[in-house]
Write an enzyme that holds these catalytic residues in place. Structure first.
Site, short mmCIF file in Angstrom:
data_model
loop_
_atom_site.label_atom_id
_atom_site.label_comp_id
_atom_site.label_asym_id
_atom_site.label_seq_id
_atom_site.Cartn_x
_atom_site.Cartn_y
_atom_site.Cartn_z
N GLN A 13 0.81 -1.22 0.00
CA GLN A 13 0.00 0.00 0.00
C GLN A 13 0.84 1.27 0.00
O GLN A 13 0.31 2.37 -0.03
CB GLN A 13 -0.98 0.00 1.18
CG GLN A 13 -0.31 0.04 2.54
CD GLN A 13 0.02 -1.34 3.09
OE1 GLN A 13 0.49 -2.22 2.39
NE2 GLN A 13 -0.19 -1.53 4.37
N LEU A 15 3.37 4.37 1.23
CA LEU A 15 3.40 5.26 2.41
C LEU A 15 2.01 5.88 2.58
O LEU A 15 1.72 6.96 2.11
CB LEU A 15 4.46 6.34 2.21
CG LEU A 15 4.66 7.34 3.36
CD1 LEU A 15 4.91 6.64 4.68
CD2 LEU A 15 5.81 8.27 3.04
N HIS A 16 1.13 5.14 3.26
CA HIS A 16 -0.25 5.60 3.45
C HIS A 16 -0.42 6.23 4.83
O HIS A 16 0.53 6.32 5.60
CB HIS A 16 -1.23 4.44 3.23
CG HIS A 16 -1.02 3.33 4.21
ND1 HIS A 16 -1.73 3.23 5.38
CD2 HIS A 16 -0.15 2.29 4.21
CE1 HIS A 16 -1.31 2.17 6.06
NE2 HIS A 16 -0.36 1.58 5.36
N ALA A 17 -1.62 6.67 5.14
CA ALA A 17 -1.87 7.47 6.35
C ALA A 17 -1.46 6.77 7.65
O ALA A 17 -0.84 7.39 8.51
CB ALA A 17 -3.34 7.87 6.40
#
Length: 86
Positions: A13, A15-17
């Site tokens: 995924q 560098l997501h939140a």
């Protein structure tokens, strides 16, 4: 002297939140400046929105620069957080 290391993103995924939040929280534990760079852009590791604005994805290489009085400890922690979560 500044500490530097590179980290290749292995998480599908990117560098997501949630991961950016973990990186920001870890950086806040230290007085040192922690900069995360990617494709010529840099963001303060404490800046969640800035980190997400790097738009780094799986396979991309982040460049981390740490400078300050506790840079050695901060470097070890930031490496560990990225290896565990990214």
């Amino acid at each position: 002297t500044m500490k530097k290391f590179s980290h290749v993103i292995e998480a599908p995924q990117g560098l997501h939140a949630r991961t950016a939040g973990k990186i920001a929280a870890a950086a806040m534990d230290y007085k040192s400046s922690v900069l995360v760079g990617f494709r010529g852009k840099k963001a303060q590791a404490r800046d969640l929105i800035g980190l997400m604005g790097l738009y780094a994805e799986e396979g991309d290489c982040l460049e981390v620069e740490i400078s300050g009085e506790d840079e050695a400890e901060a470097c070890g922690k930031m490496k560990a957080v990225m290896e565990e979560n990214l």
